[in-house]
Design an enzyme around this catalytic site. Sequence first.
Site, short mmCIF file in Angstrom:
data_model
loop_
_atom_site.label_atom_id
_atom_site.label_comp_id
_atom_site.label_asym_id
_atom_site.label_seq_id
_atom_site.Cartn_x
_atom_site.Cartn_y
_atom_site.Cartn_z
NE ARG A 80 72.88 34.69 -21.05
CZ ARG A 80 72.78 35.66 -20.08
NH1 ARG A 80 73.16 36.98 -20.07
NH2 ARG A 80 72.42 34.94 -18.84
CD1 TRP A 116 70.15 46.56 -19.31
CD2 TRP A 116 71.89 46.16 -17.60
NE1 TRP A 116 70.52 47.39 -18.45
CE2 TRP A 116 71.30 47.49 -17.51
CE3 TRP A 116 72.94 45.49 -16.96
CZ2 TRP A 116 71.92 48.17 -16.44
CZ3 TRP A 116 73.26 46.38 -15.87
CH2 TRP A 116 72.76 47.58 -15.69
CG ASP A 270 73.93 42.44 -5.73
OD1 ASP A 270 73.75 42.03 -4.48
OD2 ASP A 270 75.03 42.39 -6.25
NE ARG A 462 77.04 36.97 -13.52
CZ ARG A 462 75.93 36.44 -12.95
NH1 ARG A 462 76.01 35.87 -11.70
NH2 ARG A 462 74.77 36.32 -13.66
#
Length: 498
Positions: A80, A116, A270, A462
């Site tokens: 991705r 997202w 998180d 990331r």
Amino acid sequence: MLESALALMLMARTGFASPARDRLLGFLQARQDAPQELEGVLATLAVGRATGRAPAGDAALIGKLTDAVLGAAPGFISARRRMMVYAVLSVLGCPLPPDAAPTADGKAPTDPMHSWAVVQQAAVTLILAAAAEVSNEATAAALSTLTATDPATTVWEGYVLMHLLTLHGLAGVPGQEATVRSGLETLLRYQRGDGGFPFIVEIHNWCTSTTGLSLAAAGAPPDLLRAMAGMLAAHQGGAKRRSLSRGLSRGTPLSGGWSMSPNVALNDVDCTSSALELLHATDPAAFGGAVRLGVDALLAVQGADGGFPTYVAGAASEPCMTAAAINALAPHSHTAPARERALAFLADSQLSDGGFEPGWSRSRLHTIFRARLAACTAGPHDRRTADMAERIERTVRETQNADGGWGMQPGDPSDDISTAYGLITLCYGTDPRSIGRAMSWLLAHQNADGGYGGPPDMVGPRPFPYHIPILTDAPVLLAFGHVRSRVQGAASLRRRAS
């Protein structure tokens, strides 16, 4: 830097001229020699394309960008992320490599994915399809997804990067010109004083929970901690528009936990884990209802492999998220079976060097310190977790720099955040000399105002880094708190012995 580069290219392709564009160009021009190579490459490419002057060594710059991004991304998102890199390069005027061009029979994706990532994937699909002049089932689904976020009037979820990718995706679709122009005007609300654009509009819940845990470890006044915990309890569950976020997700998203900010609907492991830790540590009775709901939210997304993903049940489990969840669930005895399976996943995920796959940090030590704390929750007969902890401690001791600190990767210069993570890890080991050397490094690098600096470690998406100053101070303060606890514990043992 990524958002600013994409914003400048959007202005260039739409013919947008204004003082805002001039400020943005100046911001990027001043950062072409940024110490972070990835940022310098993005700035150089964007400035060159926007001014009609292709930078020298264009191919080399593109190679650096591709290698930096793909080399630092976790394996399970590499495919991705590769497509995203190609989309960004296409926006920056670079030709698509053969393996990036979509096919005429491309189908709409169906794999589990949070909202997202769904929007990001849709934007990337349209960008690549426009560059290759392809239309298929996937592009039709992507267009429907992007228009659902109302980009003309809203920066959806406060996610500036996704808004920019969405507008670039729509810019290649005939009939979307007015939406793109309005979306660009909407974007300008969030231009910073330096001319650039942020990664996300706000991140209040994450900053509050992480700094709250650090303040609690350092012995901050209870009234302050209760106020911070109360703010988090009031914002449990996410924003009012959670229905859209849930509708765009493929799979069952985490629900009943916390998102990164009150106006963001997408909950994540998180933020939920950190908020739960703070609420329980502050007043488990007063916040009992919120804690129980948060615990249930975490357990609902645990994977069959025992690990935890970041957002959606069924997505890939991640070591860093798993360690965070274990630490949040530790005070709750009924979660013991879930924690045992999670610890087994952590042990299985440990790499041969004692570390783990990259999480949401550029610092190798971020997942390591969380995993070491998670190991503290294991039962006395869990030999497998004890072995994992021993390997963690060994690699942290062996990679400590001669000056007492740690860098983001072995051999890198020492930085404030990585040194804090390393110090926390060794607080639960057996070598006080390494702790003392790390403390000396941190004390010698404190700023005059009491805070800390150095390169940022957090990334989103990331592996693109973003910088929020309080997220440098928080882990250092947390490390001081762990040292404080160890010293007090040792003093207590001495008193009992005497």
